[in-house]
Design an enzyme around this catalytic site. Structure first.
Site, PDB file in Angstrom:
ATOM      1  N   CYS A 112      18.832 -43.441  25.079  1.00  0.00           N
ATOM      2  CA  CYS A 112      18.112 -43.204  23.834  1.00  0.00           C
ATOM      3  C   CYS A 112      18.881 -43.795  22.651  1.00  0.00           C
ATOM      4  O   CYS A 112      18.976 -45.007  22.523  1.00  0.00           O
ATOM      5  CB  CYS A 112      17.816 -41.714  23.652  1.00  0.00           C
ATOM      6  SG  CYS A 112      16.534 -41.398  22.404  1.00  0.00           S
ATOM      7  N   HIS A 215      15.162 -40.589  28.487  1.00  0.00           N
ATOM      8  CA  HIS A 215      16.232 -39.663  28.877  1.00  0.00           C
ATOM      9  C   HIS A 215      16.206 -39.417  30.388  1.00  0.00           C
ATOM     10  O   HIS A 215      15.633 -38.418  30.864  1.00  0.00           O
ATOM     11  CB  HIS A 215      16.084 -38.338  28.125  1.00  0.00           C
ATOM     12  CG  HIS A 215      16.538 -38.401  26.702  1.00  0.00           C
ATOM     13  ND1 HIS A 215      17.847 -38.192  26.335  1.00  0.00           N
ATOM     14  CD2 HIS A 215      15.861 -38.690  25.555  1.00  0.00           C
ATOM     15  CE1 HIS A 215      17.969 -38.325  25.022  1.00  0.00           C
ATOM     16  NE2 HIS A 215      16.775 -38.631  24.526  1.00  0.00           N
ATOM     17  N   GLU A 217      18.375 -38.254  32.262  1.00  0.00           N
ATOM     18  CA  GLU A 217      19.087 -37.043  32.680  1.00  0.00           C
ATOM     19  C   GLU A 217      18.149 -35.872  32.936  1.00  0.00           C
ATOM     20  O   GLU A 217      18.545 -34.877  33.567  1.00  0.00           O
ATOM     21  CB  GLU A 217      20.173 -36.667  31.660  1.00  0.00           C
ATOM     22  CG  GLU A 217      19.684 -36.094  30.345  1.00  0.00           C
ATOM     23  CD  GLU A 217      19.289 -37.153  29.325  1.00  0.00           C
ATOM     24  OE1 GLU A 217      19.062 -36.769  28.159  1.00  0.00           O
ATOM     25  OE2 GLU A 217      19.183 -38.345  29.689  1.00  0.00           O
TER      26      GLU A 217
END
Length: 237
Positions: A112, A215, A217
């Protein structure tokens, strides 16, 4: 396989909320996915003078996102959009440690805002506010939870990202108002949204230099998992 030490950059906040003193912050899932993929996460306070010591100990670097922006002066802009918010010490540290890791040819993953900083380090510029510069733009600051997709991206064939995720289209979450703009000769665009916004970059001069605007994650797709796995694998060499 060796357990690679993965530096993860922290966010920083002014006094208030959690503490009446300045404090660091890191969303837990950044560390969780590193551990799940076989790495050892190490949180990095913003100490520009300690960059060389950090790089000596690190096998890979994750440059995280946050609710702030790269200073437009870093990419030569002479104006600054009203929405731009900077965290100058954090950005200075992240710039220095990213450049040092690349100089050592150690893997870097920009996520990001980390992708945006990486883009600038590699010679690119940024869109300062997507709604003002992109006609019929998607909702890049998605209203639904980050655990869900906000839109999809087209993955460019033949890129490192394409080899990792193994698909031409990827559903992604989206939490940004800025984006990569002009691309330098060092940068390969590897993912683009339907509205033309650049969503991923890489630099093939290095063995692993990858930035994604979403993102991963959050692991909302198998492609996200593969990105983290590939980064950890490259860091373990």
């Amino acid at each position: 396989m060796n357990v690679p030490v993965i530096g993860i950059t922290l966010d920083s906040e002014d006094p208030g909320g959690y503490s009446n003193m300045p404090w660091y912050a890191l969303r837990q899932n950044y560390a969780d996915v590193v551990v799940e993929s076989g790495g050892l996460p190490l949180a990095l306070p913003h100490e520009p003078d300690q960059v060389a010591a950090y790089v000596e100990k690190l096998d890979g670097l994750v440059v995280t996102g946050g609710a702030f922006d790269v200073d437009p002066a870093m990419f030569g802009a002479t104006t600054r959009h009203d929405t731009v918010v900077t965290k100058d010490r954090r950005t200075l540290f992240e710039k220095n440690v990213t450049e040092a890791m690349l100089a050592a040819d150690k893997p870097v993953l920009g996520i990001c805002g980390g992708q945006q900083l990486l883009h600038v380090i590699l010679g690119g510029t940024l869109i300062q506010h997507i709604p003002d510069e992109v006609e019929n733009a998607l909702a890049h600051e998605q209203p639904n939870p980050r655990t869900e997709a906000g839109h999809s991206v087209k993955v460019v064939a033949g890129t490192l990202l394409h080899r990792i995720v193994g698909t031409e289209t990827l559903a992604v979450n989206s939490a940004h108002h800025q984006a990569a703009k002009e691309v330098s000769s060092n940068i390969t665009v590897n993912a683009v949204a339907e509205d033309g916004v650049i969503e991923g970059i890489e630099d093939n001069r290095y063995r692993f230099c990858l930035g994604v605007q979403w993102h991963p994650e959050y692991l909302i797709s198998e492609g996200d998992r593969r990105i983290i796995d590939a980064f950890i694998k490259a860091s373990a060499r």
